[in-house]
Every structure is written in C-alpha cells, then in structure tokens.
Write an enzyme that holds these catalytic residues in place. Structure first.
Site, PDB file in Angstrom:
ATOM      1  CG  ASP A  72      -1.655   1.242   1.467  1.00 46.52           C
ATOM      2  OD1 ASP A  72      -2.356   1.671   0.525  1.00 46.52           O
ATOM      3  OD2 ASP A  72      -1.552   1.825   2.568  1.00 46.52           O
ATOM      4  CG  ASP A 107      -1.995   7.430   0.386  1.00 53.05           C
ATOM      5  OD1 ASP A 107      -0.956   7.716  -0.240  1.00 53.05           O
ATOM      6  OD2 ASP A 107      -3.135   7.727  -0.024  1.00 53.05           O
ATOM      7  NE  ARG A 131      -6.062  20.835 -14.963  1.00 54.13           N
ATOM      8  CZ  ARG A 131      -5.661  22.089 -15.067  1.00 54.13           C
ATOM      9  NH1 ARG A 131      -4.629  22.387 -15.864  1.00 54.13           N
ATOM     10  NH2 ARG A 131      -6.254  23.048 -14.392  1.00 54.13           N
ATOM     11  CE  LYS A 191      -5.329  -0.228  -1.708  1.00 54.87           C
ATOM     12  NZ  LYS A 191      -4.489   0.228  -0.580  1.00 54.87           N
TER      13      LYS A 191
END
Length: 308
Positions: A62, A64, A126, A214
């Site tokens: 992971d 964060d 963008r 995940k």
C-alpha cells in the site's frame, strides 16, 4: 481500477487489464503467462550482480501511510497549489484532510468521495502528459522526503531477493507509477482515470482501487505474472486492506490503525510502526522477513543452477 472480463496486455500507458472479480481464483493462483514489459529486478546498491530471479514470489505495498508519510494525493495537491492550480480554500481543505489522516491513522469514506470529485473535476480536459510531468516534479519537491525509510528498506529487501515489488493503491495510477519508477520497483496498480487521445475525460475506469478492489487486483496480477500468493507478502497500514493482506502467505501491518493493529496481533501478523520507532527503521528489517526473502533468493539460485 481497470477491470475487464479477460486477461490482456498492458496498454501503451502501462495500465494492466485485470480479470473480472466475479469469479476470483484461489489464493495460491498461478498461471503460465509470462511477465510483459517488466523492468528487471533492481540489484543491491553498490553491486554489479543481478539477484537471482524468484519468479513465483512478490511483495505488494500500500502507499499512503505505509510507504509514504500521510496521503500521496494530498502531497500532490500541495504541489499543485504551489503552482496556483488551486485556491487558498482548496489548500486549507488539503491540509485539513492531511491532519485528520495523520491524527486518526485511517481513511474516511466521505473524504475519499469528496477527493474523487475534486480530482476528476481538476483533471478533466487536461493531458495525461501534463499530469505525469507534474507528478515527476512534485515527487522530487515533496514526496521523496516523505518516504518511510523502514518501508523503503523492505522494498529493497524483496528486490534484492529477485522478487517483483508492486504498489497497490487508491492513488491515481500516474502518480503511483511515478513513485514506483523512482524507487526502482516493478510497477503499480492504482485508480485509473479515463483518457481519450491523451486527454482526461473526467471519469473513472471502474472504481477507486480500495478495500476489496485491491484484493481482486492482486488475485488477477498473480494469475498474470504466474505468482504463488502463498509465497507473497503484503504490507498495509489500514484495516480496509485486510482482504488483500489475507490473500498472501505473509501479511505485515506497517504503521497500523487501531483496528488493523488489533487484528494483526490476533492473527500473529508482523507489526512495524515507523512513526514511533524511526531509529528501528535504520537498524534493519524484521529478521523473519529477511530470512524469508533470503531463502527465496537461495531457492531461485539453486533452481537456476540445476537447470544448467
């Protein structure tokens, strides 16, 4: 997360087409698919020799609060704010989210949803190239200094054992891929924003790569790369990642929130908290993990010699 009903090859952007989670394979899934467009494992610093390749083991990290202190997306937002992409009110929102994340040590579903809306509104129209370039700059300015030394050592331990090392994160794919590339890792699976002709549409491909998503992604990656999940290791700080942690043979709680810490103790999982033991991160990695990785490297080397 990019999800489809078949296993395909990475597209030109490096995204991986993942199998449908409707009928997931067993945890020890493996397949004969060869790695596609995969960088070579990274040798130990100062060494000219490549480590033996351990084809069936990998490590999943992971991002964060596991690899990066705080939220990588918030750090990215700070960098964008410094470039006047956001207003002062937005900056305060980023700082509030960062402070709450660090204080509570866990994610909030409302924050995730709000962040998704703002992020998609920002990137709409963008170019992908612009966001990738910004990610490279902001990594150098902010994120590089936020990498936990102890977790970085763990990634290197697996690389030195000749194993693949993947980031599995809700972080936007472009930023996750930049972090993985800068650290010399195998690759990243992250949340995928839709783009057409190199321009973001403001929509997601699938859902945010989070929680059970995940686990589905790791299962599919294991099939694609021929991995044996019983020989793999997963690292996370969040109770939300228990589905992924439960898939592999070795689960490690890094800087865990209260619920994950409790579960890790109950299940006998390794716990490493670099928030309160920064010096320990410099002393060395857990002996059991180091021995396991070294054993995998030796087994791979022995297998290679026997095949000659």
């Amino acid at each position: 997360m990019m999800v489809s009903s078949h296993l395909g090859s990475p597209d030109q952007a490096g995204h991986v087409d993942l199998a449908s989670p409707a009928d997931p394979p067993p945890p020890d899934a493996s397949a004969s698919h060869s790695p596609v467009d995969m960088p070579a494992p990274v040798a130990a610093a100062g060494s000219d020799r490549q480590p033996p390749i351990d084809l069936t083991a990998a490590a999943f990290f992971d991002v964060d609060n596991t690899l990066v202190q705080g939220s990588s997306a918030v750090h990215f937002g700070r960098g964008l704010a410094a470039r006047h992409y956001f207003t002062y009110r937005d900056v305060l929102g980023f700082l509030y989210a960062q402070a709450k994340f660090q204080l509570l040590g866990k994610e909030n579903s409302n924050d995730v949803a709000a962040g998704r809306r703002k992020a998609l509104a920002f990137i709409e129209g963008r170019s992908v190239a612009e966001l990738v370039a910004l990610g490279e700059e902001i990594y150098d300015e902010i994120i590089a200094d936020k990498i936990w030394d102890g977790t970085r050592e763990l990634t290197q331990m697996h690389l030195d054992a000749g194993q693949q090392v993947w980031l599995i994160t809700a972080t936007p794919y472009e930023l996750a891929a930049t972090i993985a590339r800068r650290l010399g890792l195998t690759g990243a699976l992250g949340t995928v924003a839709e783009s057409v002709d190199g321009i973001f549409t403001g929509r997601l491909v699938g859902e945010i790569l989070h929680g059970t998503g995940k686990a589905h992604a790791v299962r599919s990656l294991a099939i694609r790369e021929g991995l044996n999940l019983k020989r793999c290791t997963a690292y996370s700080d969040s109770y939300n990642d228990v589905p992924m942690l439960s898939l592999v043979g070795t689960a490690v709680a890094i800087n865990p929130d209260a619920r994950l810490r409790s579960l890790a103790r109950e299940r006998g999982w390794e716990i490493r908290d670099f928030r309160i033991a920064r010096k320990a991160a410099r002393i060395g990695v857990p002996s059991a993990l180091a021995l396991g990785a070294a054993g995998g490297a030796l087994a791979a080397l022995a297998s290679r010699r026997q095949s000659r």
